[in-house]
Every structure is written in C-alpha cells, then in structure tokens.
Design an enzyme around this catalytic site. Structure first.
Site, PDB file in Angstrom:
ATOM      1  N   ASP A   1      36.027  40.317  38.568  1.00 34.56           N
ATOM      2  CA  ASP A   1      37.260  41.082  38.671  1.00 34.56           C
ATOM      3  C   ASP A   1      38.388  40.051  38.903  1.00 34.56           C
ATOM      4  O   ASP A   1      38.112  38.893  39.239  1.00 34.56           O
ATOM      5  CB  ASP A   1      37.073  42.015  39.873  1.00 34.56           C
TER       6      ASP A   1
ATOM      7  N   ASP B   1      42.202  40.527  40.624  1.00 36.40           N
ATOM      8  CA  ASP B   1      42.888  40.589  41.923  1.00 36.40           C
ATOM      9  C   ASP B   1      41.889  40.681  43.076  1.00 36.40           C
ATOM     10  O   ASP B   1      40.978  41.505  43.033  1.00 36.40           O
ATOM     11  CB  ASP B   1      43.803  41.817  41.985  1.00 36.40           C
TER      12      ASP B   1
ATOM     13  N   ASP C   1      45.744  39.315  45.871  1.00 34.72           N
ATOM     14  CA  ASP C   1      46.277  40.498  45.194  1.00 34.72           C
ATOM     15  C   ASP C   1      47.629  40.197  44.519  1.00 34.72           C
ATOM     16  O   ASP C   1      48.556  39.722  45.163  1.00 34.72           O
ATOM     17  CB  ASP C   1      46.455  41.617  46.239  1.00 34.72           C
TER      18      ASP C   1
ATOM     19  N   THR D   1      39.255  42.647  34.184  1.00 33.16           N
ATOM     20  CA  THR D   1      40.330  43.044  35.096  1.00 33.16           C
ATOM     21  C   THR D   1      40.995  44.332  34.641  1.00 33.16           C
ATOM     22  O   THR D   1      41.012  44.632  33.447  1.00 33.16           O
ATOM     23  CB  THR D   1      41.373  41.903  35.182  1.00 33.16           C
TER      24      THR D   1
ATOM     25  N   ASP E   1      49.059  49.760  44.925  1.00 35.93           N
ATOM     26  CA  ASP E   1      49.513  50.617  43.829  1.00 35.93           C
ATOM     27  C   ASP E   1      48.362  51.515  43.394  1.00 35.93           C
ATOM     28  O   ASP E   1      47.233  51.340  43.852  1.00 35.93           O
ATOM     29  CB  ASP E   1      50.012  49.756  42.644  1.00 35.93           C
TER      30      ASP E   1
ATOM     31  N   LYS F   1      35.414  49.944  33.998  1.00 36.88           N
ATOM     32  CA  LYS F   1      34.706  48.652  33.951  1.00 36.88           C
ATOM     33  C   LYS F   1      33.249  48.765  33.485  1.00 36.88           C
ATOM     34  O   LYS F   1      32.679  47.777  33.051  1.00 36.88           O
ATOM     35  CB  LYS F   1      34.808  47.939  35.303  1.00 36.88           C
TER      36      LYS F   1
ATOM     37  N   ASP G   1      35.720  43.224  44.264  1.00 36.68           N
ATOM     38  CA  ASP G   1      36.039  43.626  45.641  1.00 36.68           C
ATOM     39  C   ASP G   1      36.078  45.137  45.811  1.00 36.68           C
ATOM     40  O   ASP G   1      36.137  45.623  46.937  1.00 36.68           O
ATOM     41  CB  ASP G   1      37.402  43.054  46.066  1.00 36.68           C
TER      42      ASP G   1
END
Ligand code: IMP
Ligand code: MG
Length: 383
Positions: free
Chosen positions: A122, A124, A130, A158, A312, A320, A344
């Site tokens: 991933d 961020d 982030d 991502t 956000d 994913k 995460d």
C-alpha cells in the site's frame, strides 16, 4: 484470557523464573492456535471446512492460504517486544498483530524459500507517511531494491488514483524509489521491470520500463480481469454521482469544513486547508455512504470501495482485491500463496487494504518503519 492468567506472577520486578514460565505458556498458546490453523487448512483441502474447530470458534474467519508458524514467531517477537517479561502490560493487540505478521513472513521465506513471487505494498502510511512521498533518503528504498534483486515482483497497490497516462503524478510520489531503481547498477533490466504500480485501487497500471527509464502506462486490454471488462461506464457514473450527492448532503448536514473532489474513477471528501475532519465524522461518512449505495442496481453490477483514509474519505471504483488479482493474472498466474500484501488498513470497517486479504497473504503494519522491519526480515530469512 490465558495471557492475563499467565502474566508474570510474584513480587519481584525482574522475576527470571516467572518470566520463563510465562514465556513457555504463551508459546504453548500460540502452538495450540497454530495447530488449529493446520487443521483448518487440512479440512479445507478435504472440502470439509465444517469440521474445522477454528471456524466453529471464529465463523467470520477468511480463507487461510498458508500454515502459520505462530510459536516460532512468538519467540522472535517476544525477544523484540519483551512480551513475557512485561508484568503490568499483558500481550496486546499490537503484539498479536506483529506475531501474525512474522509467522506469515517466516512461512513464505525461511520455511519455503522459493514461495514469494509477488509482494504488493500500500502507499500512504505503508511506504511513506500519510499524504507524503517516498524521498531519496527513505531507508525503505534499499530494502525494496533488495526484493527486486531476489527476482520478486514488487507492486505498489495504492488508492491514490491519477488518470494521466504519463504517470507523472505517480513519479512525483515515488521519485526516490524510481530514481534509485533507474540508477541501480546491481539490478538487471529484467529485475527493474519487476516494479509495477496499480493506482486507484484497481484502475491504472504502470510498469517500469528499463530502456525508456520511466513508468509505462499499461493499457486496460492487457490486464483487466474479465469481470471488470463487463463494467458499464453508465454504472460507474451513476455510482460516483450517488456518492457525490451523498457526500454533499452529509457535508451540509454535519456542517463540515470540507471540499469534495470528483475524479474519473473516484470521489472523495477532504478537509478545507487549515481544518481537520475528526475520526468520528470520517467513520459516519463511510457508513452513510455504504448505506446509500447499498441495494442500488448500478452499485450491484460493479465493485466499489468506500474507506476512511485517516484524514479523508474516498469512494473508489474497484478495490484492492481486484488490484492485487489483476497483478497476479497479468504476471502469469501468481497464486494467493505466493503473494504478500503489506498495508496499514485491515480493520474490516472502512479500510481499503482489508480487501487484499481475499486474494493474498497479508502483513499488517502501522508505519513505514514497521514496513522496513518487515522487508528486512524477508530479506534475512530468504538468505
Ligand atoms: P493508500 O494508503 O496508498 O491506499 O492511499 C490512500 C490515500 O490516498 C487516501 O487517504 C487519500 O488521501 C489519497 N488519495 C488520493 N487520490 C485518491 C483517490 O483517487 N482515491 C482514494 N484515495 C486517494
Ligand atoms: Mg495506507
């Protein structure tokens, strides 16, 4: 419960004997769970999952792709995290998360040296903080290059969705890594071309091109899964319109200092500059959007994911599980057992890495630092 009961007894703060007893008992607990997982895998192979005791205890459990050497992983993490030596703080959620991650990596490296073919990360919080970028001084770069040197495919999967075919926006966020791959004299051109980026969950695929020394956009015809080929543009538009409308309504209702961003394959809500949306507001938005998209004909014909990105909320077309599966397919049929997704966001509510768990093994990290530890373990145990 066994953890609390077996925490170090006695009055001595160091208590060598009692810590050894706790260590042994915790180890035994993990050995028991390891055995339950082994029995679950055996039952699954025989088509008799209903016999699995683990599944009777935890009916919501997803598919387990590999054995998990939990006892061995416990002893490794016990050394690192002083689990059995702690007297006042019993084994925590984070301890268990680390033990599971280590067990998964041990199984895919030390116990099966040739197993790992594709590792997806991933962006961020996993590769960079982030909203940030991977800079040239990131210690992760050398580790990622180490994976490529082992001929492992490295995919960055991502949510960040940029539709420009130039790949410039991905280049800006990953510049440190891409420049290092370009300049590496250790990697062969074939190894360099094992670096891929899947953006917007499962919408835009890029691959490093060693000759041109840049990211190449890969056309949908080359990688889109059959089920995604059937998605209609009108359905995609309807889902995004409904989500955008609901975001506007929620923003008004909760009086949020927010901006709504519409993209080709996503719609998101972010805080206005100088403001912040709190966790409770973000979670309320995710749940409301999921509710308003439920039972809509258009949203049933395609896949989408609504998630809380920490500051956000985004509603992306695709998810994913499709992103990782597309990579597995495009790269010639890599199986879930041979794939590890590092991310995460694995809480089931409004978390986007969670979907990758359907199609690959997973490693749950909480910071880029932990990602570094995880990749370094992989490199150590593959030696
Ligand atoms: P990830 O952790 O790499 O999956 O990225 C998630 C974050 O990417 C979100 O929290 C957003 O801040 C950011 N982002 C930028 N563009 C998009 C988009 O189109 N969809 C979803 N997230 C986006
Ligand atoms: Mg993330």
């Amino acid at each position: 419960m066994p953890f609390v009961l077996h925490a170090v007894h006695g009055s001595s703060i160091t208590g060598e004997e009692s810590h050894l007893a706790a260590r042994k008992r915790y180890g035994e607990t993990f050995a028991d769970i390891e055995k339950l997982i082994h029995d679950d895998i055996t039952a699954s192979k025989e088509g008799k999952l209903y016999l699995s005791r683990l599944r009777q205890l935890v009916p919501s459990l997803g598919k387990i792709f590999t054995e998990l050497p939990l006892e061995e992983a416990f002893y490794i993490e016990d050394e690192r995290r002083s689990i059995s030596k702690r007297r006042f703080v019993s084994p925590s959620f984070n301890d268990v998360r680390s033990i599971l991650r280590t067990a998964q990596i041990l199984e895919m490296t030390k116990h099966n040296k040739k197993c790992l073919k594709l590792i997806t990360f991933d962006g961020d919080v996993t590769l960079y903080e982030d909203g940030q970028c991977i800079n040239a001084d990131s210690p992760l770069i050398a580790s990622l290059i180490g994976l490529l040197k082992h001929d492992i495919f490295v995919g960055i999967v991502t949510a960040a969705g940029y539709s420009e075919k130039s790949g410039d926006k991905y280049y800006i966020r990953l510049k440190g890594l891409i420049d290092s791959v370009r300049d590496s004299t250790d990697l062969t051109p074939e190894q360099k071309e094992r670096l891929l980026i899947m953006g917007g969950e499962s919408n835009y695929l890029f691959r490093y091109n060693a000759q041109e020394q840049l990211l190449n956009y890969i056309k949908h015809e080359e990688w889109l899964l059959p089920e995604m080929q059937n998605w209609k543009n009108e359905d995609i538009k309807t889902v995004l319109d409904l989500a955008e409308y609901a975001l506007n309504e929620l923003s008004k209702k909760m009086n949020l200092p927010s901006l709504i961003i519409r993209k080709e394959r996503a719609v998101g809500i972010i805080a206005k500059p100088g403001h912040k949306l709190i966790r409770e507001q973000l979670e309320e938005i995710v749940l409301s959007i999921q509710k308003s998209l439920e039972n809509q004909e258009a949203s049933e014909r395609i896949k989408f994911c609504a998630f809380n990105g920490g500051s956000d909320v985004w509603i992306d077309i695709g998810d994913k599980s499709l992103g990782v599966r597309s990579l597995q397919n495009y790269l010639g049929g890599i199986t879930p057992k041979q794939t590890l997704h590092v991310g995460d966001q694995f809480l089931s509510l409004g978390a986007n890495d969670f979907k990758a768990r359907l199609v690959s093994c997973t490693a749950w990290i909480a910071s880029p630092y932990e990602t570094g530890q995880c990749v370094n373990d992989i490199l150590d145990w593959m030696k």
